[in-house]
Design a protein around this motif. Structure first.
Motif, PDB file in Angstrom:
ATOM      1  N   MET A  77       0.825  -1.208   0.000  1.00 27.17           N
ATOM      2  CA  MET A  77       0.000   0.000   0.000  1.00 27.17           C
ATOM      3  C   MET A  77       0.859   1.257   0.000  1.00 27.17           C
ATOM      4  SD  MET A  77      -3.256  -0.598  -0.219  1.00 27.17           S
ATOM      5  CE  MET A  77      -4.086   0.817   0.506  1.00 27.17           C
ATOM      6  N   GLU A  78       1.922   1.269   0.785  1.00 31.13           N
ATOM      7  CA  GLU A  78       2.809   2.436   0.792  1.00 31.13           C
ATOM      8  C   GLU A  78       3.463   2.621  -0.574  1.00 31.13           C
ATOM      9  OE1 GLU A  78       3.171   4.749   2.932  1.00 31.13           O
ATOM     10  OE2 GLU A  78       2.383   3.945   4.829  1.00 31.13           O
ATOM     11  N   SER A  79       3.818   1.526  -1.227  1.00 29.36           N
ATOM     12  CA  SER A  79       4.423   1.608  -2.555  1.00 29.36           C
ATOM     13  C   SER A  79       3.435   2.162  -3.581  1.00 29.36           C
ATOM     14  CB  SER A  79       4.910   0.221  -2.990  1.00 29.36           C
ATOM     15  OG  SER A  79       5.432   0.249  -4.304  1.00 29.36           O
ATOM     16  N   LEU A  80       2.202   1.674  -3.547  1.00 30.87           N
ATOM     17  CA  LEU A  80       1.176   2.167  -4.470  1.00 30.87           C
ATOM     18  C   LEU A  80       0.852   3.634  -4.205  1.00 30.87           C
ATOM     19  CD1 LEU A  80      -1.325  -0.856  -4.500  1.00 30.87           C
ATOM     20  CD2 LEU A  80       0.364  -0.279  -6.246  1.00 30.87           C
ATOM     21  N   LEU A  81       0.910   4.029  -2.925  1.00 34.01           N
ATOM     22  CA  LEU A  81       0.672   5.431  -2.576  1.00 34.01           C
ATOM     23  C   LEU A  81       1.783   6.317  -3.106  1.00 34.01           C
ATOM     24  CD1 LEU A  81      -1.045   7.476  -0.835  1.00 34.01           C
ATOM     25  CD2 LEU A  81       0.541   6.961   1.035  1.00 34.01           C
ATOM     26  N   ARG A  82       3.038   5.897  -2.923  1.00 35.99           N
ATOM     27  CA  ARG A  82       4.189   6.733  -3.300  1.00 35.99           C
ATOM     28  C   ARG A  82       4.218   7.040  -4.780  1.00 35.99           C
ATOM     29  NH1 ARG A  82       6.974   3.457   0.299  1.00 35.99           N
ATOM     30  NH2 ARG A  82       7.757   2.162  -1.406  1.00 35.99           N
ATOM     31  N   ASP A  83       3.940   6.063  -5.626  1.00 34.80           N
ATOM     32  CA  ASP A  83       4.081   6.311  -7.062  1.00 34.80           C
ATOM     33  C   ASP A  83       2.776   6.747  -7.729  1.00 34.80           C
ATOM     34  OD1 ASP A  83       2.544   4.028  -7.471  1.00 34.80           O
ATOM     35  OD2 ASP A  83       4.153   2.837  -8.360  1.00 34.80           O
ATOM     36  N   GLY A  84       1.729   7.017  -6.918  1.00 37.16           N
ATOM     37  CA  GLY A  84       0.477   7.541  -7.463  1.00 37.16           C
ATOM     38  C   GLY A  84      -0.483   6.492  -7.970  1.00 37.16           C
ATOM     39  N   THR A  85      -0.104   5.206  -7.914  1.00 37.25           N
ATOM     40  CA  THR A  85      -0.987   4.147  -8.416  1.00 37.25           C
ATOM     41  C   THR A  85      -2.287   4.086  -7.626  1.00 37.25           C
ATOM     42  OG1 THR A  85       0.887   2.830  -9.177  1.00 37.25           O
ATOM     43  CG2 THR A  85      -1.192   1.671  -8.862  1.00 37.25           C
ATOM     44  N   LEU A  86      -2.209   4.267  -6.308  1.00 33.54           N
ATOM     45  CA  LEU A  86      -3.413   4.181  -5.481  1.00 33.54           C
ATOM     46  C   LEU A  86      -4.417   5.253  -5.885  1.00 33.54           C
ATOM     47  CD1 LEU A  86      -4.901   2.849  -3.146  1.00 33.54           C
ATOM     48  CD2 LEU A  86      -3.710   4.407  -1.580  1.00 33.54           C
ATOM     49  N   GLU A  87      -3.962   6.488  -6.032  1.00 35.34           N
ATOM     50  CA  GLU A  87      -4.884   7.552  -6.432  1.00 35.34           C
ATOM     51  C   GLU A  87      -5.462   7.285  -7.817  1.00 35.34           C
ATOM     52  OE1 GLU A  87      -4.275  11.926  -5.584  1.00 35.34           O
ATOM     53  OE2 GLU A  87      -3.937  11.896  -7.755  1.00 35.34           O
ATOM     54  N   ARG A  88      -4.622   6.808  -8.734  1.00 31.51           N
ATOM     55  CA  ARG A  88      -5.125   6.501 -10.075  1.00 31.51           C
ATOM     56  C   ARG A  88      -6.191   5.412 -10.029  1.00 31.51           C
ATOM     57  NH1 ARG A  88       0.328   7.446 -11.326  1.00 31.51           N
ATOM     58  NH2 ARG A  88       0.859   5.230 -11.252  1.00 31.51           N
ATOM     59  N   MET A  89      -5.992   4.405  -9.193  1.00 33.92           N
ATOM     60  CA  MET A  89      -6.979   3.332  -9.081  1.00 33.92           C
ATOM     61  C   MET A  89      -8.294   3.849  -8.511  1.00 33.92           C
ATOM     62  SD  MET A  89      -5.074  -0.194  -7.909  1.00 33.92           S
ATOM     63  CE  MET A  89      -6.641  -1.078  -8.037  1.00 33.92           C
ATOM     64  N   VAL A  90      -8.205   4.681  -7.463  1.00 36.78           N
ATOM     65  CA  VAL A  90      -9.416   5.231  -6.866  1.00 36.78           C
ATOM     66  C   VAL A  90     -10.217   6.009  -7.912  1.00 36.78           C
ATOM     67  CG1 VAL A  90     -10.321   6.864  -5.158  1.00 36.78           C
ATOM     68  CG2 VAL A  90      -8.457   5.314  -4.532  1.00 36.78           C
ATOM     69  N   LEU A  91      -9.533   6.872  -8.658  1.00 35.36           N
ATOM     70  CA  LEU A  91     -10.229   7.691  -9.656  1.00 35.36           C
ATOM     71  C   LEU A  91     -10.696   6.858 -10.842  1.00 35.36           C
ATOM     72  CD1 LEU A  91      -8.000  10.883  -9.518  1.00 35.36           C
ATOM     73  CD2 LEU A  91     -10.337  10.621  -8.664  1.00 35.36           C
ATOM     74  N   GLN A  92      -9.903   5.878 -11.233  1.00 30.06           N
ATOM     75  CA  GLN A  92     -10.304   5.011 -12.340  1.00 30.06           C
ATOM     76  C   GLN A  92     -11.594   4.269 -12.018  1.00 30.06           C
ATOM     77  OE1 GLN A  92      -7.344   2.093 -13.464  1.00 30.06           O
ATOM     78  NE2 GLN A  92      -8.825   0.847 -14.542  1.00 30.06           N
ATOM     79  N   HIS A  93     -11.697   3.776 -10.799  1.00 29.11           N
ATOM     80  CA  HIS A  93     -12.877   3.011 -10.420  1.00 29.11           C
ATOM     81  C   HIS A  93     -14.073   3.892 -10.064  1.00 29.11           C
ATOM     82  CE1 HIS A  93     -10.145  -0.457 -10.150  1.00 29.11           C
ATOM     83  NE2 HIS A  93     -11.218  -1.200 -10.092  1.00 29.11           N
ATOM     84  N   HIS A  94     -13.822   5.123  -9.594  1.00 28.84           N
ATOM     85  CA  HIS A  94     -14.907   5.880  -8.973  1.00 28.84           C
ATOM     86  C   HIS A  94     -15.145   7.271  -9.548  1.00 28.84           C
ATOM     87  CE1 HIS A  94     -14.983   2.632  -6.122  1.00 28.84           C
ATOM     88  NE2 HIS A  94     -13.775   2.922  -5.662  1.00 28.84           N
ATOM     89  N   ARG A  95     -14.379   7.694 -10.550  1.00 26.43           N
ATOM     90  CA  ARG A  95     -14.580   9.034 -11.096  1.00 26.43           C
ATOM     91  C   ARG A  95     -16.020   9.221 -11.586  1.00 26.43           C
ATOM     92  NH1 ARG A  95     -11.557  13.177 -12.921  1.00 26.43           N
ATOM     93  NH2 ARG A  95      -9.602  12.008 -12.704  1.00 26.43           N
ATOM     94  N   GLY A  96     -16.558   8.227 -12.267  1.00 30.64           N
ATOM     95  CA  GLY A  96     -17.922   8.330 -12.777  1.00 30.64           C
ATOM     96  C   GLY A  96     -18.929   8.552 -11.661  1.00 30.64           C
ATOM     97  N   SER A  97     -18.739   7.872 -10.534  1.00 32.33           N
ATOM     98  CA  SER A  97     -19.645   8.037  -9.397  1.00 32.33           C
ATOM     99  C   SER A  97     -19.505   9.429  -8.783  1.00 32.33           C
ATOM    100  CB  SER A  97     -19.357   6.974  -8.340  1.00 32.33           C
ATOM    101  OG  SER A  97     -19.648   5.681  -8.832  1.00 32.33           O
ATOM    102  N   ARG A 128      -1.679  13.996   4.993  1.00 28.18           N
ATOM    103  CA  ARG A 128      -2.572  14.530   3.961  1.00 28.18           C
ATOM    104  C   ARG A 128      -2.537  13.727   2.679  1.00 28.18           C
ATOM    105  NH1 ARG A 128      -2.165  20.901   3.358  1.00 28.18           N
ATOM    106  NH2 ARG A 128      -3.943  20.387   2.017  1.00 28.18           N
ATOM    107  N   GLU A 129      -1.389  13.092   2.414  1.00 24.97           N
ATOM    108  CA  GLU A 129      -1.276  12.326   1.169  1.00 24.97           C
ATOM    109  C   GLU A 129      -2.149  11.078   1.159  1.00 24.97           C
ATOM    110  OE1 GLU A 129       2.125  10.659   3.770  1.00 24.97           O
ATOM    111  OE2 GLU A 129       0.974  12.523   3.526  1.00 24.97           O
TER     112      GLU A 129
END
Length: 308
Positions: free
Chosen positions: A240-260, A287-288
């Motif tokens: 999780m820390e690795s996905l957070l650091r390189d922005g993958t986590l945020e991209r996944m959240v928006l990819q799955h939920h931007r439409g909602s 904050r990150e």
């Protein structure tokens, strides 16, 4: 000399044994048993499932291979908590945090959806929509009855902030209670509400997504791991820390939920913040970890239309 040679040989053998043990640990197969949804109409685990697989794949170089299986049956929150403590029927879940879960289970302190589920809108009987739009907030909303699961963290958050609450014993049963008028509105995370609405609308024509109010309770959904699985918790935390650091986590959240987020029209809603009392200060201070859906860079809300 023979003693020195024997001593050197013993140290060498011990070093080789230690290296072998470390190599074995690094290549051990981590076995995940994730919890099962309530029914085929329950899609709440789909994003967490996808994220968990990303986490496990990301950590293969450091931790080795893994398997993911699923619990034989669905468990409501109290039973799931006990099963996680034992670690036999299930050893990982993603659930909203409360003080007891944080204390007795192994929490991974990175919100799985960067706090998106903390932004809540409600399911209602559509005949109540005009009434909801006219409410003076937050006072008049507190007088209406919110429907939540009996063991949901949302129930405690609403009560702590002075809201009237009606509880139900099962996830699927709550939708029936709403349509039967047992309560006035059912707060749901933006990440889950529209799938629930589409799934149940054919059988409940009066069901609607309330269009004027936004609740924010800042209760993070986290991966929780059995206390018996220290290594697995370390692995998921590292991923999780690795996905957070390189922005993958945020991209996944928006990819799955931007439409909602866009469909929820959060920019035009009246917002109520519900302070929480049990969340770790260190987590809230990072904050990150938290997605701000109103940030202009996400393109959800132009600055001039942010909710107030």
């Amino acid at each position: 000399m023979r003693f020195q040679h024997h001593k050197t040989g013993t140290i060498a053998r011990l070093a080789m044994l230690l290296m072998a043990l470390l190599a074995f640990d690094a290549r051990a197969i981590d076995k995940v048993i994730f919890d099962r949804p309530a029914s085929t109409a329950d899609h709440r685990r789909e994003y967490a499932n996808a994220l968990l697989r990303q986490v496990m794949e990301r950590t293969v170089p450091g931790f080795g291979p893994y398997t993911i299986a699923y619990a034989d049956t669905h468990m409501e929150r109290p039973r799931l908590f006990e099963a996680l403590k034992e670690g036999r029927l299930v050893n990982v879940t993603a659930y909203p945090a409360d003080a007891r879960w944080l204390k007795e289970l192994r929490a991974v302190p990175v919100p799985v959806d960067m706090g998106l589920q903390s932004w809540r809108i409600a399911l209602i009987d559509k005949r109540q929509q005009e009434r909801m739009r006219r409410l003076r907030l937050p006072g008049e909303l507190k007088q209406l009855r919110a429907g939540v699961g009996i063991a949901w963290v949302t129930a405690a958050s609403l009560r702590d902030n002075g809201f009237a609450v009606v509880t139900g014993g099962s996830y699927d049963g709550l939708f029936e209670m709403l349509m039967a008028g047992r309560f006035d509105y059912m707060p749901r995370g933006i990440n889950e509400i529209f799938q629930e609405y589409e799934e149940r609308k054919p059988a409940a024509p009066q069901l609607a997504v309330e269009d004027s109010i936004l609740l924010h309770d800042q209760i993070p959904s986290l991966f929780f791991v059995s206390p018996q699985e220290a290594r697995l918790q370390r692995r998921i935390a590292a991923g999780m820390e690795s996905l957070l650091r390189d922005g993958t986590l945020e991209r996944m959240v928006l990819q799955h939920h931007r439409g909602s987020l866009q469909r929820a029209r959060i920019c035009k809603r009246r917002r109520i913040d519900l302070p929480g009392k049990d969340m770790p200060a260190a987590m809230l201070a990072r904050r990150e970890l938290w997605l701000d859906p109103f940030a202009p860079r996400h393109g959800i809300c132009p600055a001039e239309t942010r909710a107030r």
